[in-house]
Scaffold this active site. Structure first.
Site, mmCIF file in Angstrom:
data_model
loop_
_atom_site.group_PDB
_atom_site.id
_atom_site.type_symbol
_atom_site.label_atom_id
_atom_site.label_comp_id
_atom_site.label_asym_id
_atom_site.label_seq_id
_atom_site.Cartn_x
_atom_site.Cartn_y
_atom_site.Cartn_z
ATOM 1 C CB CYS A 130 -1.093 0.263 1.092
ATOM 2 S SG CYS A 130 -2.475 1.079 1.079
ATOM 3 C CG HIS A 175 -3.198 -3.937 3.439
ATOM 4 N ND1 HIS A 175 -2.279 -3.120 4.091
ATOM 5 C CD2 HIS A 175 -3.861 -2.967 2.799
ATOM 6 C CE1 HIS A 175 -2.331 -1.863 4.102
ATOM 7 N NE2 HIS A 175 -3.264 -1.700 3.175
ATOM 8 C CD GLU A 200 -0.286 -5.769 5.772
ATOM 9 O OE1 GLU A 200 -0.867 -4.543 5.617
ATOM 10 O OE2 GLU A 200 0.023 -6.332 4.571
#
Length: 227
Positions: A86, A194, A196
């Site tokens: 991002c 994302h 994660e």
């Protein structure tokens, strides 16, 4: 394997990244401030999402001049895996580690939802545990995720297999549905979604965990001691 999680003023996904590495992946992670000038002690570098320096001028434009970025560039040149997610992707673009630029979303609205991605290249150090053409579910959260490059750069990305992830249903207008790209060397990945935030079933998807596992697997194989 030891990861550096770079923290800029305005980062807000650094804790998510740290958790993904230490708790979900089971590897070592350490926060590193934007004013650090040495990353030699780390095996992998992670630039998390957020709003570095308030996204003034352009997203990532000021963070690109942080002292730590010279160390990030050095790590990339040494072949260490560097992942920008991002805002981290935007910083990699601004720093010249990846080609292209990021524009405002086509709809001029912030997009926050889980999207479907297609794995376009499963032969990188970030994607080797995926299948070519596999569809995965990863969250996005951005207002300036509309990836753009000129026709010559796009053709080069395609020819070199540098387009790693594409959107199945483009949420931001990115050219060629691009969601993530690598550098020519293959050790620097920038992506808007994302991973994660997709490392546990509780979060709705574990599809992002394979990305981090791929990094570790390939790093260990490249550092294996031959008896």
């Amino acid at each position: 394997m030891k990861f550096a999680v770079i923290v800029f003023p305005g980062s807000n996904c650094d804790v998510d990244m740290f958790h993904a590495i230490q708790d979900a992946l089971g590897e070592e992670a350490e926060y590193v401030r934007h004013d650090a000038d040495n990353l030699d002690a780390f095996d992998g570098i992670l630039l998390p999402g957020g709003f570095s320096y308030g996204d003034y001028l352009r997203s990532g434009a000021i963070a690109r001049f942080s002292p730590v970025m010279q160390a990030v560039i050095k790590a990339a040149e040494e072949g260490k895996p560097v992942l920008g997610v991002c805002n981290g992707f935007q910083i990699l673009l601004e720093s010249g580690l990846l080609p292209g630029a990021m524009l405002r979303n086509a709809g001029l609205k912030f997009v926050c939802k889980t999207v479907s991605l297609q794995v376009e290249n499963a032969s990188t150090m970030f994607t080797s545990l995926y299948e070519e053409g596999e569809t995965i579910r990863i969250p996005v959260a951005h207002g300036e995720g509309n990836y753009y490059c000129d026709a010559e750069t796009l053709e080069k990305l395609k020819e070199n297999g540098q387009i790693v992830f594409t959107y199945r249903d483009n949420p931001n207008g990115s050219i060629a549905n691009i969601a993530g790209i690598v550098n020519e060397k293959g050790n620097v990945l920038g992506m808007m979604p994302h991973p994660e935030r997709a490392v546990e079933t509780l979060l709705g998807s574990q599809d992002g965990l394979k990305l981090f596992k791929s990094i570790v697997k390939n790093w260990r194989e490249s550092h294996a001691v031959i008896a």
